[in-house]
Design a protein around this motif. Structure first.
Motif: not given
Length: 270
Positions: A241-246, A248-249
Protein backbone atom coordinates in the motif's frame (compact mmCIF):
# COMPACT_ATOMS: atom_id res chain seq x y z
CA UNK A 1 29.37 -10.67 3.20
CA UNK A 2 32.93 -9.37 3.54
CA UNK A 3 35.63 -11.94 2.82
CA UNK A 4 33.16 -14.48 1.43
CA UNK A 5 34.43 -16.53 -1.52
CA UNK A 6 32.25 -17.98 -4.25
CA UNK A 7 32.63 -21.63 -5.24
CA UNK A 8 32.50 -22.49 -8.95
CA UNK A 9 29.18 -24.06 -9.97
CA UNK A 10 28.81 -27.69 -8.90
CA UNK A 11 28.10 -28.66 -12.51
CA UNK A 12 31.57 -27.41 -13.54
CA UNK A 13 33.27 -29.39 -10.80
CA UNK A 14 31.33 -32.58 -11.47
CA UNK A 15 31.85 -32.40 -15.25
CA UNK A 16 35.55 -31.64 -14.83
CA UNK A 17 35.99 -34.56 -12.48
CA UNK A 18 34.22 -36.89 -14.90
CA UNK A 19 36.43 -35.69 -17.74
CA UNK A 20 39.52 -36.46 -15.62
CA UNK A 21 38.22 -39.92 -14.70
CA UNK A 22 37.48 -40.80 -18.33
CA UNK A 23 40.86 -39.46 -19.45
CA UNK A 24 42.75 -41.41 -16.78
CA UNK A 25 40.84 -44.61 -17.50
CA UNK A 26 41.59 -44.29 -21.22
CA UNK A 27 45.30 -43.65 -20.60
CA UNK A 28 45.18 -40.20 -22.22
CA UNK A 29 47.54 -37.65 -20.70
CA UNK A 30 46.48 -34.11 -19.93
CA UNK A 31 49.11 -32.87 -22.39
CA UNK A 32 47.71 -35.08 -25.17
CA UNK A 33 44.17 -33.82 -24.61
CA UNK A 34 45.39 -30.23 -24.48
CA UNK A 35 47.32 -30.55 -27.73
CA UNK A 36 44.42 -32.15 -29.57
CA UNK A 37 41.91 -29.56 -28.33
CA UNK A 38 44.21 -26.59 -28.91
CA UNK A 39 44.46 -25.55 -25.25
CA UNK A 40 47.33 -25.41 -22.78
CA UNK A 41 47.68 -28.19 -20.17
CA UNK A 42 47.01 -25.69 -17.36
CA UNK A 43 43.69 -24.75 -18.97
CA UNK A 44 42.66 -28.41 -19.12
CA UNK A 45 43.73 -28.76 -15.47
CA UNK A 46 41.55 -25.81 -14.50
CA UNK A 47 38.59 -27.42 -16.28
CA UNK A 48 39.18 -30.77 -14.59
CA UNK A 49 39.37 -29.11 -11.20
CA UNK A 50 36.12 -27.23 -11.83
CA UNK A 51 37.72 -23.79 -11.71
CA UNK A 52 36.90 -23.17 -15.35
CA UNK A 53 33.87 -24.27 -17.34
CA UNK A 54 34.70 -27.07 -19.81
CA UNK A 55 34.10 -25.87 -23.35
CA UNK A 56 32.10 -27.80 -25.91
CA UNK A 57 35.24 -28.34 -28.01
CA UNK A 58 37.17 -29.87 -25.10
CA UNK A 59 34.26 -32.14 -24.21
CA UNK A 60 33.91 -33.29 -27.82
CA UNK A 61 37.64 -34.01 -28.16
CA UNK A 62 37.78 -35.73 -24.76
CA UNK A 63 34.71 -37.77 -25.65
CA UNK A 64 36.35 -39.04 -28.83
CA UNK A 65 39.80 -39.65 -27.33
CA UNK A 66 38.48 -41.41 -24.24
CA UNK A 67 35.76 -43.47 -25.94
CA UNK A 68 33.02 -41.97 -23.77
CA UNK A 69 30.41 -42.58 -26.50
CA UNK A 70 28.73 -39.21 -26.10
CA UNK A 71 28.58 -39.19 -22.30
CA UNK A 72 31.04 -36.32 -21.86
CA UNK A 73 29.65 -34.32 -24.77
CA UNK A 74 26.13 -34.67 -23.34
CA UNK A 75 27.23 -32.84 -20.17
CA UNK A 76 27.61 -29.52 -21.99
CA UNK A 77 23.92 -28.62 -21.79
CA UNK A 78 24.10 -28.76 -17.99
CA UNK A 79 26.97 -26.27 -17.94
CA UNK A 80 24.92 -23.41 -19.40
CA UNK A 81 24.35 -20.38 -17.18
CA UNK A 82 21.02 -20.19 -15.39
CA UNK A 83 18.49 -18.31 -17.50
CA UNK A 84 17.56 -16.07 -14.60
CA UNK A 85 19.26 -15.41 -11.25
CA UNK A 86 17.47 -17.21 -8.43
CA UNK A 87 16.86 -13.93 -6.62
CA UNK A 88 14.51 -12.70 -9.35
CA UNK A 89 12.71 -15.96 -10.10
CA UNK A 90 9.98 -15.24 -7.55
CA UNK A 91 9.36 -11.91 -9.25
CA UNK A 92 9.21 -13.49 -12.72
CA UNK A 93 6.65 -16.00 -11.46
CA UNK A 94 4.52 -13.23 -9.97
CA UNK A 95 4.85 -11.11 -13.11
CA UNK A 96 3.72 -13.99 -15.33
CA UNK A 97 0.40 -14.18 -13.48
CA UNK A 98 -0.14 -10.42 -13.14
CA UNK A 99 -2.97 -8.63 -14.92
CA UNK A 100 -1.95 -5.16 -13.69
CA UNK A 101 1.60 -3.84 -13.64
CA UNK A 102 2.78 -0.36 -12.64
CA UNK A 103 6.45 0.43 -13.12
CA UNK A 104 8.59 3.39 -12.09
CA UNK A 105 12.19 3.81 -13.24
CA UNK A 106 14.34 6.81 -12.29
CA UNK A 107 17.55 5.96 -14.20
CA UNK A 108 16.83 3.33 -16.87
CA UNK A 109 14.15 2.52 -19.40
CA UNK A 110 11.92 -0.20 -17.88
CA UNK A 111 12.82 -3.70 -19.04
CA UNK A 112 9.48 -4.31 -20.75
CA UNK A 113 10.05 -1.21 -22.89
CA UNK A 114 13.70 -1.69 -23.83
CA UNK A 115 14.77 -2.30 -27.40
CA UNK A 116 17.04 -5.27 -28.00
CA UNK A 117 19.84 -2.82 -28.78
CA UNK A 118 19.35 -0.91 -25.51
CA UNK A 119 19.12 -4.09 -23.43
CA UNK A 120 22.28 -5.56 -24.91
CA UNK A 121 24.25 -2.32 -24.43
CA UNK A 122 23.05 -2.09 -20.84
CA UNK A 123 23.95 -5.67 -19.97
CA UNK A 124 27.30 -5.45 -21.76
CA UNK A 125 28.33 -2.56 -19.51
CA UNK A 126 27.73 -4.41 -16.25
CA UNK A 127 30.52 -4.67 -13.70
CA UNK A 128 31.80 -7.22 -12.89
CA UNK A 129 31.65 -8.19 -16.55
CA UNK A 130 29.85 -11.35 -17.61
CA UNK A 131 30.52 -13.51 -20.66
CA UNK A 132 28.80 -12.93 -23.99
CA UNK A 133 26.79 -16.13 -23.72
CA UNK A 134 25.15 -15.06 -20.48
CA UNK A 135 24.45 -11.59 -21.89
CA UNK A 136 22.66 -13.08 -24.89
CA UNK A 137 20.60 -15.37 -22.68
CA UNK A 138 19.52 -12.46 -20.49
CA UNK A 139 18.65 -10.34 -23.53
CA UNK A 140 16.54 -13.21 -24.88
CA UNK A 141 14.70 -13.50 -21.55
CA UNK A 142 13.99 -9.78 -21.54
CA UNK A 143 12.61 -9.84 -25.08
CA UNK A 144 10.48 -12.85 -24.24
CA UNK A 145 9.05 -11.04 -21.21
CA UNK A 146 8.01 -8.16 -23.45
CA UNK A 147 5.57 -10.41 -25.29
CA UNK A 148 3.14 -9.99 -22.39
CA UNK A 149 2.46 -6.45 -23.62
CA UNK A 150 0.67 -7.92 -26.64
CA UNK A 151 -0.27 -11.40 -25.43
CA UNK A 152 -2.29 -10.21 -22.42
CA UNK A 153 -5.06 -8.22 -24.14
CA UNK A 154 -6.98 -7.49 -20.94
CA UNK A 155 -3.95 -6.59 -18.82
CA UNK A 156 -3.03 -3.03 -17.82
CA UNK A 157 0.53 -1.70 -17.93
CA UNK A 158 1.54 1.77 -16.80
CA UNK A 159 5.05 3.17 -16.75
CA UNK A 160 6.49 6.31 -15.18
CA UNK A 161 9.99 7.16 -16.43
CA UNK A 162 12.05 9.91 -14.84
CA UNK A 163 13.68 12.37 -17.22
CA UNK A 164 17.20 11.23 -16.29
CA UNK A 165 16.48 7.81 -17.78
CA UNK A 166 15.23 9.41 -20.98
CA UNK A 167 18.37 11.51 -21.36
CA UNK A 168 20.98 8.85 -20.56
CA UNK A 169 22.25 7.65 -23.98
CA UNK A 170 22.64 3.93 -23.29
CA UNK A 171 24.29 2.45 -26.39
CA UNK A 172 25.01 5.91 -27.83
CA UNK A 173 22.87 8.78 -29.18
CA UNK A 174 21.49 6.91 -32.20
CA UNK A 175 20.57 3.85 -30.14
CA UNK A 176 18.80 6.15 -27.69
CA UNK A 177 16.83 7.82 -30.49
CA UNK A 178 15.64 4.40 -31.60
CA UNK A 179 14.75 3.62 -28.00
CA UNK A 180 12.68 6.80 -27.71
CA UNK A 181 10.93 5.98 -30.98
CA UNK A 182 10.15 2.54 -29.54
CA UNK A 183 8.52 4.20 -26.50
CA UNK A 184 6.22 6.14 -28.81
CA UNK A 185 5.24 2.96 -30.67
CA UNK A 186 4.68 0.79 -27.60
CA UNK A 187 2.70 3.57 -25.95
CA UNK A 188 0.08 3.14 -28.68
CA UNK A 189 -0.66 -0.47 -27.69
CA UNK A 190 -4.00 -1.14 -25.95
CA UNK A 191 -3.61 -1.30 -22.21
CA UNK A 192 -0.19 0.42 -22.21
CA UNK A 193 0.33 3.90 -20.81
CA UNK A 194 3.78 5.54 -20.65
CA UNK A 195 4.42 8.74 -18.71
CA UNK A 196 7.48 11.00 -18.46
CA UNK A 197 8.29 12.59 -15.11
CA UNK A 198 10.26 15.79 -15.73
CA UNK A 199 13.05 17.10 -13.54
CA UNK A 200 11.24 20.43 -13.35
CA UNK A 201 8.74 18.80 -10.99
CA UNK A 202 11.42 19.09 -8.30
CA UNK A 203 12.96 16.66 -5.85
CA UNK A 204 11.11 13.58 -4.64
CA UNK A 205 12.04 11.41 -1.67
CA UNK A 206 11.59 8.23 -3.67
CA UNK A 207 13.69 9.05 -6.73
CA UNK A 208 16.57 6.95 -5.44
CA UNK A 209 15.28 3.63 -6.73
CA UNK A 210 12.85 1.86 -9.05
CA UNK A 211 9.69 0.09 -7.99
CA UNK A 212 7.21 -2.19 -9.65
CA UNK A 213 3.69 -3.06 -8.51
CA UNK A 214 1.87 -6.22 -9.58
CA UNK A 215 -1.71 -7.41 -9.15
CA UNK A 216 -2.98 -10.85 -10.15
CA UNK A 217 -6.43 -11.89 -11.32
CA UNK A 218 -7.02 -13.13 -7.75
CA UNK A 219 -6.24 -9.59 -6.49
CA UNK A 220 -2.96 -10.61 -4.90
CA UNK A 221 -0.71 -7.58 -4.83
CA UNK A 222 3.08 -7.40 -4.81
CA UNK A 223 5.75 -4.70 -4.69
CA UNK A 224 9.15 -5.36 -6.23
CA UNK A 225 12.25 -3.23 -5.72
CA UNK A 226 15.91 -3.70 -6.59
CA UNK A 227 19.17 -1.81 -6.12
CA UNK A 228 22.84 -2.70 -6.63
CA UNK A 229 22.21 -6.42 -7.04
CA UNK A 230 19.75 -6.66 -4.13
CA UNK A 231 16.09 -7.29 -4.87
CA UNK A 232 12.97 -7.66 -2.75
CA UNK A 233 9.49 -8.96 -3.51
CA UNK A 234 6.99 -7.82 -0.88
CA UNK A 235 3.44 -9.09 -0.35
CA UNK A 236 2.63 -7.48 3.02
CA UNK A 237 -0.48 -5.33 2.64
CA UNK A 238 1.00 -2.33 4.46
CA UNK A 239 4.22 -2.36 2.43
CA UNK A 240 2.46 -2.74 -0.92
CA UNK A 241 0.00 0.00 0.00
CA UNK A 242 2.84 2.41 0.81
CA UNK A 243 4.47 1.78 -2.55
CA UNK A 244 1.13 2.17 -4.32
CA UNK A 245 0.67 5.59 -2.71
CA UNK A 246 4.13 6.66 -3.85
CA UNK A 247 3.47 5.47 -7.37
CA UNK A 248 0.18 7.34 -7.43
CA UNK A 249 1.96 10.58 -6.53
CA UNK A 250 4.61 10.01 -9.20
CA UNK A 251 2.00 9.33 -11.86
CA UNK A 252 -0.02 12.38 -10.85
CA UNK A 253 3.03 14.62 -11.30
CA UNK A 254 3.98 13.09 -14.66
CA UNK A 255 2.97 14.21 -18.13
CA UNK A 256 -0.09 12.63 -19.69
CA UNK A 257 0.46 9.73 -22.07
CA UNK A 258 -0.14 12.02 -25.06
CA UNK A 259 2.16 14.78 -23.80
CA UNK A 260 4.78 12.16 -22.92
CA UNK A 261 4.77 10.81 -26.48
CA UNK A 262 5.26 14.37 -27.74
CA UNK A 263 8.12 14.81 -25.29
CA UNK A 264 9.79 11.60 -26.52
CA UNK A 265 9.60 12.93 -30.07
CA UNK A 266 11.12 16.21 -28.92
CA UNK A 267 14.06 14.41 -27.31
CA UNK A 268 14.61 12.45 -30.52
CA UNK A 269 15.30 15.73 -32.30
CA UNK A 270 17.85 16.99 -29.77
Amino acid sequence: MTGETTQPPMAWRYCGNQMKLWRTEAGVSREELAAEAGYGPETIKSMEQGRRRPTLRVLEIADDMCGAQGKLKAAYVYLQPDKAPARVQAFLDAEASAVVQHSYQPLLIPGLLQTEEYARALMSSQCPRVDRELIEQRVAIRLQRQRMLTEKPTALFTFVIYEAALRTPVGGPEAMRRQLHHLVEVGQLPGVSIHALLMSQGSHGWLNGPMLLLETAEHERYAYTESQGVSSLQAEVEVVSAYAQRYGMLQAQSLSAEDSAAYFRKLMQE
